[in-house]
Design a protein around this motif. Structure first.
Motif, PDB file in Angstrom:
ATOM      1  N   SER A 194     -13.173  18.347  18.101  1.00 25.42           N
ATOM      2  CA  SER A 194     -13.942  17.470  17.228  1.00 25.42           C
ATOM      3  C   SER A 194     -15.171  18.174  16.702  1.00 25.42           C
ATOM      4  O   SER A 194     -15.621  19.197  17.240  1.00 25.42           O
ATOM      5  N   THR A 195     -15.751  17.602  15.624  1.00 28.27           N
ATOM      6  CA  THR A 195     -16.989  18.162  15.086  1.00 28.27           C
ATOM      7  C   THR A 195     -18.094  18.118  16.125  1.00 28.27           C
ATOM      8  O   THR A 195     -18.895  19.050  16.259  1.00 28.27           O
ATOM      9  N   GLN A 196     -18.142  17.033  16.894  1.00 25.50           N
ATOM     10  CA  GLN A 196     -19.176  16.938  17.927  1.00 25.50           C
ATOM     11  C   GLN A 196     -19.026  18.055  18.943  1.00 25.50           C
ATOM     12  O   GLN A 196     -20.006  18.688  19.353  1.00 25.50           O
ATOM     13  N   THR A 197     -17.769  18.318  19.339  1.00 27.25           N
ATOM     14  CA  THR A 197     -17.532  19.419  20.276  1.00 27.25           C
ATOM     15  C   THR A 197     -17.916  20.749  19.662  1.00 27.25           C
ATOM     16  O   THR A 197     -18.509  21.614  20.316  1.00 27.25           O
ATOM     17  N   ALA A 198     -17.594  20.929  18.376  1.00 28.57           N
ATOM     18  CA  ALA A 198     -17.899  22.187  17.702  1.00 28.57           C
ATOM     19  C   ALA A 198     -19.394  22.422  17.638  1.00 28.57           C
ATOM     20  O   ALA A 198     -19.875  23.530  17.872  1.00 28.57           O
ATOM     21  N   THR A 199     -20.167  21.397  17.330  1.00 30.03           N
ATOM     22  CA  THR A 199     -21.612  21.592  17.245  1.00 30.03           C
ATOM     23  C   THR A 199     -22.214  21.823  18.617  1.00 30.03           C
ATOM     24  O   THR A 199     -23.180  22.564  18.745  1.00 30.03           O
ATOM     25  N   ARG A 200     -21.621  21.205  19.649  1.00 27.27           N
ATOM     26  CA  ARG A 200     -22.097  21.523  20.998  1.00 27.27           C
ATOM     27  C   ARG A 200     -21.851  22.989  21.308  1.00 27.27           C
ATOM     28  O   ARG A 200     -22.685  23.659  21.937  1.00 27.27           O
ATOM     29  N   ALA A 201     -20.693  23.499  20.876  1.00 22.28           N
ATOM     30  CA  ALA A 201     -20.391  24.921  21.094  1.00 22.28           C
ATOM     31  C   ALA A 201     -21.375  25.810  20.356  1.00 22.28           C
ATOM     32  O   ALA A 201     -21.781  26.853  20.848  1.00 22.28           O
ATOM     33  N   THR A 202     -21.774  25.379  19.154  1.00 26.27           N
ATOM     34  CA  THR A 202     -22.751  26.154  18.403  1.00 26.27           C
ATOM     35  C   THR A 202     -24.072  26.227  19.149  1.00 26.27           C
ATOM     36  O   THR A 202     -24.689  27.277  19.273  1.00 26.27           O
ATOM     37  N   PHE A 236     -36.021  33.271   3.156  1.00 24.24           N
ATOM     38  CA  PHE A 236     -35.088  32.180   2.888  1.00 24.24           C
ATOM     39  C   PHE A 236     -33.927  32.157   3.880  1.00 24.24           C
ATOM     40  O   PHE A 236     -33.505  31.092   4.338  1.00 24.24           O
ATOM     41  N   ALA A 237     -33.362  33.325   4.179  1.00 23.22           N
ATOM     42  CA  ALA A 237     -32.134  33.378   4.979  1.00 23.22           C
ATOM     43  C   ALA A 237     -32.317  32.709   6.339  1.00 23.22           C
ATOM     44  O   ALA A 237     -31.499  31.867   6.746  1.00 23.22           O
ATOM     45  N   VAL A 238     -33.365  33.072   7.072  1.00 18.78           N
ATOM     46  CA  VAL A 238     -33.520  32.510   8.414  1.00 18.78           C
ATOM     47  C   VAL A 238     -33.829  31.017   8.357  1.00 18.78           C
ATOM     48  O   VAL A 238     -33.362  30.239   9.197  1.00 18.78           O
ATOM     49  N   HIS A 239     -34.603  30.594   7.373  1.00 16.34           N
ATOM     50  CA  HIS A 239     -34.931  29.173   7.277  1.00 16.34           C
ATOM     51  C   HIS A 239     -33.729  28.357   6.833  1.00 16.34           C
ATOM     52  O   HIS A 239     -33.498  27.248   7.348  1.00 16.34           O
ATOM     53  N   ASN A 240     -32.938  28.886   5.910  1.00 13.38           N
ATOM     54  CA  ASN A 240     -31.724  28.183   5.501  1.00 13.38           C
ATOM     55  C   ASN A 240     -30.717  28.116   6.646  1.00 13.38           C
ATOM     56  O   ASN A 240     -30.063  27.085   6.857  1.00 13.38           O
ATOM     57  N   ALA A 241     -30.568  29.212   7.389  1.00 11.38           N
ATOM     58  CA  ALA A 241     -29.632  29.227   8.515  1.00 11.38           C
ATOM     59  C   ALA A 241     -30.071  28.235   9.592  1.00 11.38           C
ATOM     60  O   ALA A 241     -29.237  27.524  10.179  1.00 11.38           O
ATOM     61  N   THR A 242     -31.373  28.175   9.868  1.00 11.46           N
ATOM     62  CA  THR A 242     -31.889  27.231  10.862  1.00 11.46           C
ATOM     63  C   THR A 242     -31.614  25.794  10.438  1.00 11.46           C
ATOM     64  O   THR A 242     -31.182  24.952  11.245  1.00 11.46           O
ATOM     65  N   LYS A 243     -31.856  25.498   9.168  1.00 13.63           N
ATOM     66  CA  LYS A 243     -31.616  24.145   8.657  1.00 13.63           C
ATOM     67  C   LYS A 243     -30.141  23.794   8.734  1.00 13.63           C
ATOM     68  O   LYS A 243     -29.774  22.674   9.129  1.00 13.63           O
ATOM     69  N   LEU A 244     -29.268  24.720   8.357  1.00 14.09           N
ATOM     70  CA  LEU A 244     -27.840  24.446   8.420  1.00 14.09           C
ATOM     71  C   LEU A 244     -27.391  24.186   9.850  1.00 14.09           C
ATOM     72  O   LEU A 244     -26.600  23.265  10.113  1.00 14.09           O
ATOM     73  N   GLU A 245     -27.888  24.962  10.798  1.00 10.72           N
ATOM     74  CA  GLU A 245     -27.559  24.719  12.205  1.00 10.72           C
ATOM     75  C   GLU A 245     -27.958  23.318  12.622  1.00 10.72           C
ATOM     76  O   GLU A 245     -27.216  22.624  13.328  1.00 10.72           O
ATOM     77  N   ARG A 246     -29.149  22.875  12.230  1.00 10.51           N
ATOM     78  CA  ARG A 246     -29.610  21.535  12.609  1.00 10.51           C
ATOM     79  C   ARG A 246     -28.727  20.457  12.000  1.00 10.51           C
ATOM     80  O   ARG A 246     -28.388  19.462  12.663  1.00 10.51           O
ATOM     81  N   LEU A 247     -28.342  20.638  10.755  1.00 11.88           N
ATOM     82  CA  LEU A 247     -27.479  19.663  10.090  1.00 11.88           C
ATOM     83  C   LEU A 247     -26.118  19.576  10.789  1.00 11.88           C
ATOM     84  O   LEU A 247     -25.564  18.486  10.987  1.00 11.88           O
ATOM     85  N   LEU A 248     -25.579  20.721  11.182  1.00  9.39           N
ATOM     86  CA  LEU A 248     -24.301  20.728  11.882  1.00  9.39           C
ATOM     87  C   LEU A 248     -24.417  20.096  13.268  1.00  9.39           C
ATOM     88  O   LEU A 248     -23.534  19.370  13.701  1.00  9.39           O
TER      89      LEU A 248
END
Length: 267
Positions: free
Chosen positions: A2-10, A252-264
């Motif tokens: 599941s997506t929830q499982t995937a984000t926990r793995a992240t 930009f790269a690190v801030h965009n990557a951090t934001k994407l991780e939080r959204l996921l």
């Protein structure tokens, strides 16, 4: 998975608690195309952090990085070995293949060209933290099925992703050829150089974010990242996902990557 499982793995990956190299549907990895680019050193790292501690700091925040410098010059083996000692279990390095092979030799003599390259990055493989190798072709390299087939037949063991930058490559016959070899077709996002959107091939998805379409100067806006988070969740329903931000100027790269991780992680 599941997506929830995937984000926990992240999130677990940031703590070094997941395994690295095997394909796992639903696992999402997010990182940048470097950990030492001048564009975000001053903006993101603590000002008093020594250069030798940047990679460990980076690995506390992300579970994936692309080694882009290997495209321009081969890394020294002892330096590569030091990288592997500075990251936790589960951290993944993607290494960009030398431009000598992709741009000068243009996919001829792949087996010979990859011998020294593979020897240099061997410590990453030995540590078990080698992700896909990235093959970025030049924008003036038009479709050549015979040459591509020869290169695919000579690929070393491991996972590979091809990034095409010329429109003639984006056709079903090429996708089928890559899929038969388990090779991923890179999805490159860059509105300055629009290209067709390829289907996922192989058993993993590989996305490279070059330039935001809705932010300023190549930054990705929050709304844009929310849209991408939804797309990445869709990819993750079928395969493992690697996502890299290459817009490293102005941090930009690190801030965009951090934001994407939080959204996921928020689902």
């Amino acid at each position: 998975m599941s997506t929830q499982t995937a984000t926990r793995a992240t999130r677990a990956g940031k703590r070094g608690r997941h395994t690295a190299a095997g394909s796992r549907r639903g696992v999402i990895r997010v990182g940048t195309a470097s950990w030492s680019d001048p564009g975000f050193i001053a903006d993101w790292y603590p000002p008093d952090l020594p250069a030798r501690k940047r990679l460990p700091w980076y690995a506390e925040h992300f579970n994936l990085v692309e080694v882009n410098s290997s495209f321009y010059r081969l890394p020294k083996r002892d330096a590569v070995a030091r990288w592997t000692q500075q990251v936790p279990n589960g951290f993944v390095f993607t290494v960009k293949v030398s431009r000598y092979i992709t741009h000068i030799k243009r996919l001829t003599g792949v087996a010979d060209g990859m011998r020294i390259f593979a020897e240099r990055i061997e410590p990453i493989a030995e540590r078990g933290c080698l992700g896909p190798l990235l093959w970025q072709l030049p924008p003036n390299f038009k479709r050549d099925d015979e040459r591509l087939a020869g290169a695919l037949a000579e690929l070393p063991p491991g996972r590979h992703a091809f990034e095409f930058r010329e429109k003639s490559w984006f056709v079903d016959d090429v996708y089928a050829m890559l899929d038969r070899h388990g090779v991923a077709t890179v999805l490159p996002h860059d509105p300055r150089r629009p290209l067709p959107v390829p289907p996922a091939t192989g058993d993993f998805a590989f996305v490279r974010f070059h330039w935001g379409a809705r932010g300023r100067r190549g930054n990705y806006s929050d709304a844009e990242l929310r849209d991408w988070a939804a797309r990445i969740r869709d990819f993750a329903a079928e395969r493992e996902v690697y996502a890299y931000f290459n817009n490293d100027w102005e941090g930009f790269a690190v801030h965009n990557a951090t934001k994407l991780e939080r959204l996921l992680a928020d689902g």
